[in-house]
Design a protein around this motif. Structure first.
Motif, PDB file in Angstrom:
ATOM      1  N   VAL A  38      -8.539  -0.509 -23.154  1.00 47.67           N
ATOM      2  CA  VAL A  38      -8.405  -0.320 -21.712  1.00 47.67           C
ATOM      3  C   VAL A  38      -9.454  -1.116 -20.945  1.00 47.67           C
ATOM      4  O   VAL A  38      -9.119  -2.021 -20.172  1.00 47.67           O
ATOM      5  CB  VAL A  38      -8.477   1.176 -21.332  1.00 47.67           C
ATOM      6  CG1 VAL A  38      -8.345   1.344 -19.809  1.00 47.67           C
ATOM      7  CG2 VAL A  38      -7.373   1.962 -22.036  1.00 47.67           C
ATOM      8  N   ASP A  66      -6.667   4.830 -18.742  1.00 48.51           N
ATOM      9  CA  ASP A  66      -5.593   4.542 -19.694  1.00 48.51           C
ATOM     10  C   ASP A  66      -4.220   4.742 -19.061  1.00 48.51           C
ATOM     11  O   ASP A  66      -3.278   4.000 -19.335  1.00 48.51           O
ATOM     12  CB  ASP A  66      -5.732   5.386 -20.964  1.00 48.51           C
ATOM     13  CG  ASP A  66      -5.816   6.882 -20.699  1.00 48.51           C
ATOM     14  OD1 ASP A  66      -6.464   7.274 -19.714  1.00 48.51           O
ATOM     15  OD2 ASP A  66      -5.255   7.672 -21.486  1.00 48.51           O
ATOM     16  N   GLN A  69      -3.497   1.709 -16.850  1.00 49.74           N
ATOM     17  CA  GLN A  69      -3.039   0.587 -17.662  1.00 49.74           C
ATOM     18  C   GLN A  69      -1.568   0.753 -18.042  1.00 49.74           C
ATOM     19  O   GLN A  69      -0.783  -0.197 -18.003  1.00 49.74           O
ATOM     20  CB  GLN A  69      -3.898   0.485 -18.922  1.00 49.74           C
ATOM     21  CG  GLN A  69      -3.576  -0.707 -19.805  1.00 49.74           C
ATOM     22  CD  GLN A  69      -4.399  -0.706 -21.085  1.00 49.74           C
ATOM     23  OE1 GLN A  69      -4.317   0.229 -21.880  1.00 49.74           O
ATOM     24  NE2 GLN A  69      -5.207  -1.749 -21.273  1.00 49.74           N
TER      25      GLN A  69
END
Length: 246
Positions: A38, A66, A69
């Motif tokens: 990440v 996360d 992303q």
């Protein structure tokens, strides 16, 4: 030796103590994900906004790195262009979306607190994506009702909801009309700090206990909706993707 029930309660307690946005059993494992895949690929504006938000007293409300992303890649995979976000806070997930959309992409973003949004706005502007965002301050339901009244059925490629959990089902009743067939709705926090499997007497924070019943109600209702396919993912605090099929 702990029973299954005791272990479930222990895990729920650990998630309360940890205080981050991960549902993983190990802090070290979550940190490994962040540091391995990440943070090395996190766009600089998202990193800057994440660090600014970390100093805010309500930072637990932010989308995890996360999950940001994941949303960014998901939007690219589905070639999203016209999106909506209900619940903006300082704009981390909004920025992840804006960076993923083409230059002529649009995001209708709604939040009851403009001040929080304006905390992240300079970063969004510096990233060159502010022109994609139409921010509306105030409750989302009246805006959704107006969109339906205006005939905007099936016009959104992707909708992300990270707002008041007690209105999630009210949002769904409207959003299913506004998202296109084949489009996605993402509901955040559907595993709600792991509390969805905690026993009734588990030690939970007051706000976690209050909203848990609404999250459980949503989680029961979505699989029963024949208009969608669903997938619940243990990303961040739990994300349920709904793909409209009719």
């Amino acid at each position: 030796m702990a029973t299954n029930g005791e272990e479930t309660q222990n895990q729920a307690g650990r998630h309360q103590e940890v205080g981050h946005k991960s549902l993983l059993q190990s802090d070290a494992l979550y940190q490994y994900i962040l540091e391995t895949s990440v943070y090395p690929r996190e766009p600089e504006p998202m990193k800057e906004l994440r660090e600014i938000t970390a100093n805010h007293p309500w930072n637990i409300m932010t989308t995890s790195a996360d999950e940001g992303q994941f949303l960014n890649m998901l939007l690219k995979l589905i070639n999203a262009k016209n999106t909506m976000e209900i619940g903006v806070y300082t704009g981390y997930s909004l920025l992840a979306t804006a960076l993923a959309l083409p230059d002529d992409g649009k995001i209708l973003a709604m939040d009851i607190n403009r001040e929080n949004y304006e905390l992240g706005l300079p970063v969004i502007q510096k990233a060159g994506v502010a022109h994609k965002i139409d921010f509306r301050e105030g409750p989302a339901l009246p805006v959704l009702d107006q969109l339906i009244q205006d005939g905007k059925h099936g016009t959104f490629d992707f909708i992300f909801v990270d707002a008041d959990k007690d209105n999630y089902l009210n949002y769904h009743k409207r959003l299913i009309e506004l998202v296109k067939v084949g489009g996605l709705i993402g509901y955040d926090n559907t595993l709600w700090n792991g509390s969805v499997v905690a026993p009734p007497d588990a030690p939970l924070r007051k706000y976690v206990r209050y909203y848990r019943d609404f999250v459980l109600e949503l989680n029961k209702a979505l699989p029963a909706d024949p208009r969608i396919e669903i997938c619940m993912l243990p990303v961040g605090d739990g994300v349920t993707l709904c793909r409209r099929i009719s």
